[in-house]
Design a protein around this motif. Structure first.
Motif, short mmCIF file in Angstrom:
data_model
loop_
_atom_site.label_atom_id
_atom_site.label_comp_id
_atom_site.label_asym_id
_atom_site.label_seq_id
_atom_site.Cartn_x
_atom_site.Cartn_y
_atom_site.Cartn_z
N LEU A 1 0.86 -1.10 -0.08
CA LEU A 1 0.11 -0.01 -0.04
C LEU A 1 1.02 0.86 -0.05
O LEU A 1 0.80 2.08 0.84
CB LEU A 1 -0.85 0.07 1.12
CG LEU A 1 -1.90 -1.10 1.39
CD1 LEU A 1 -2.58 -1.29 2.43
CD2 LEU A 1 -2.94 -1.37 0.18
N GLY A 2 1.53 1.42 -0.98
CA GLY A 2 2.67 2.39 -1.19
C GLY A 2 2.17 3.80 -1.52
O GLY A 2 2.96 4.85 -1.85
N THR A 3 0.90 3.99 -1.84
CA THR A 3 0.36 5.51 -2.15
C THR A 3 -0.77 5.48 -1.45
O THR A 3 -1.47 4.55 -0.71
CB THR A 3 0.05 5.43 -3.80
OG1 THR A 3 -1.19 4.55 -3.97
CG2 THR A 3 1.19 5.00 -4.39
N GLN A 4 -1.23 6.77 -1.38
CA GLN A 4 -2.59 7.30 -0.61
C GLN A 4 -3.70 6.72 -1.26
O GLN A 4 -4.81 6.05 -0.55
CB GLN A 4 -2.81 8.88 -0.60
CG GLN A 4 -1.70 9.62 0.42
CD GLN A 4 -1.96 11.13 0.33
OE1 GLN A 4 -2.85 11.53 -0.25
NE2 GLN A 4 -1.36 11.72 1.26
N GLY A 5 -3.54 6.33 -2.65
CA GLY A 5 -4.90 5.78 -3.18
C GLY A 5 -4.90 4.24 -3.07
O GLY A 5 -5.86 3.79 -2.73
N ALA A 6 -3.89 3.85 -2.85
CA ALA A 6 -3.86 2.24 -2.50
C ALA A 6 -4.32 2.03 -0.96
O ALA A 6 -5.29 1.05 -0.91
CB ALA A 6 -2.51 1.74 -2.73
N VAL A 7 -3.86 2.93 -0.26
CA VAL A 7 -4.43 2.62 1.29
C VAL A 7 -6.01 3.16 1.42
O VAL A 7 -6.38 2.27 1.94
CB VAL A 7 -3.66 3.83 2.10
CG1 VAL A 7 -4.23 4.09 3.51
CG2 VAL A 7 -2.08 3.40 2.37
N VAL A 8 -6.32 4.00 0.61
CA VAL A 8 -7.79 4.50 0.66
C VAL A 8 -8.62 3.53 0.12
O VAL A 8 -9.56 2.95 0.36
CB VAL A 8 -7.95 5.95 -0.13
CG1 VAL A 8 -9.33 6.14 -0.22
CG2 VAL A 8 -7.45 6.94 0.86
N ALA A 9 -8.06 3.00 -1.18
CA ALA A 9 -8.83 2.02 -1.64
C ALA A 9 -8.91 0.68 -1.17
O ALA A 9 -10.14 0.01 -0.97
CB ALA A 9 -8.06 1.55 -3.12
N HIS A 10 -8.03 0.36 -0.16
CA HIS A 10 -8.02 -1.06 0.34
C HIS A 10 -9.06 -0.88 1.49
O HIS A 10 -10.02 -1.58 1.92
CB HIS A 10 -6.53 -1.18 1.22
CG HIS A 10 -6.57 -2.42 2.12
ND1 HIS A 10 -6.78 -3.74 1.67
CD2 HIS A 10 -6.37 -2.38 3.44
CE1 HIS A 10 -6.69 -4.46 2.80
NE2 HIS A 10 -6.58 -3.71 3.94
N HIS A 11 -8.85 0.25 2.30
CA HIS A 11 -10.12 0.52 3.28
C HIS A 11 -11.40 1.06 2.86
O HIS A 11 -12.45 0.52 3.40
CB HIS A 11 -9.54 1.63 4.22
CG HIS A 11 -8.34 1.08 5.13
ND1 HIS A 11 -8.53 0.60 6.23
CD2 HIS A 11 -6.88 1.16 4.79
CE1 HIS A 11 -7.09 0.22 6.61
NE2 HIS A 11 -6.50 0.48 5.98
N LEU A 12 -11.60 1.46 1.69
CA LEU A 12 -13.01 1.80 1.02
C LEU A 12 -13.45 0.30 0.64
O LEU A 12 -14.69 0.15 0.85
CB LEU A 12 -12.65 2.78 -0.20
CG LEU A 12 -13.77 3.03 -0.85
CD1 LEU A 12 -14.59 3.92 -0.22
CD2 LEU A 12 -13.17 4.27 -2.00
N ARG A 13 -12.65 -0.81 0.02
CA ARG A 13 -13.34 -1.90 -0.14
C ARG A 13 -13.75 -2.53 1.04
O ARG A 13 -14.91 -3.16 1.01
CB ARG A 13 -12.32 -2.83 -0.82
CG ARG A 13 -11.90 -2.62 -2.35
CD ARG A 13 -11.00 -3.59 -3.13
NE ARG A 13 -10.67 -3.15 -4.35
CZ ARG A 13 -9.52 -2.35 -4.60
NH1 ARG A 13 -8.64 -2.22 -3.69
NH2 ARG A 13 -9.46 -2.20 -6.02
#
Length: 197
Positions: free
Chosen positions: A66-78
């Protein structure tokens, strides 16, 4: 798909701080994986580099890189969508003209103005996978639609405030995912549970 949402400065800074060490882990993995791919002969090299990109997407989706803000947010959004049961529903598309309209329809209610986790002077910019971004837009539109239709008519002031609280935006969901990533409490309207007071 890029989303730019209003957020408190503290939230934007805390998310950036959270991502910093995660980005280093991802960079290290990418360097090792790409070096191994580049070491492959000719035609195999291209396929190996493509496999690295595919593996990165898979590891991000599983929450392992999860090396980007988008990846972190996407993971938690899912995770939020799963918890609400929204990931298994079929959501009709948002009408084309509405897709281009940013922000909360029909203004902000008192709850949104009082809630420090909604809006703010800073901007949180995240890139989400297109399928997830489209799903978030569909959910926000369809969950909010009953309240928005009623708000378009004549409504008493108290009822108007209640209905405004039933409007869900993509920004509400993205802020909730960022707060969840930071281990903080979050709120967004969901018809499956009672509104917070």
């Amino acid at each position: 798909m890029q989303f730019v949402i209003a957020a408190p400065v503290e939230l934007v800074d805390a998310l950036a701080e959270l991502v910093e060490p995660l980005a280093e882990v991802e960079r290290s993995w990418l360097e090792r994986s790409r070096a191994a791919a580049w070491a492959r002969p000719g035609v195999e090299r291209r396929d190996a580099l493509a496999a690295v990109d595919d593996q990165l997407l898979l590891l991000r989706e599983r929450g392992e890189l999860l090396g980007t803000q988008g990846a972190v947010v996407a993971h938690h959004l899912r995770a939020i969508l799963r918890e609400e049961g929204w990931d298994v529903r079929t959501w009709r598309a948002v009408p084309a003209g509405v897709k281009r309209l940013p922000g909360r329809p029909l203004g902000r209610g008192e709850r949104q103005l009082a809630d420090g986790d909604r809006g703010g002077p800073a901007r949180l910019v995240v890139m989400l996978p297109d399928d997830l971004g489209d799903l978030v837009r569909r959910i926000a539109y369809r969950v909010s639609r009953p309240a928005v239709v009623k708000l378009a008519g004549k409504v008493a002031r108290a009822e108007r405030e209640r209905l405004r609280g039933e409007v869900l935006t993509t920004g509400d969901l993205i802020r909730a995912a960022a707060l969840r990533a930071l281990g903080r409490e979050f709120y967004f309207y969901s018809p499956q549970r009672p509104a917070s007071s």
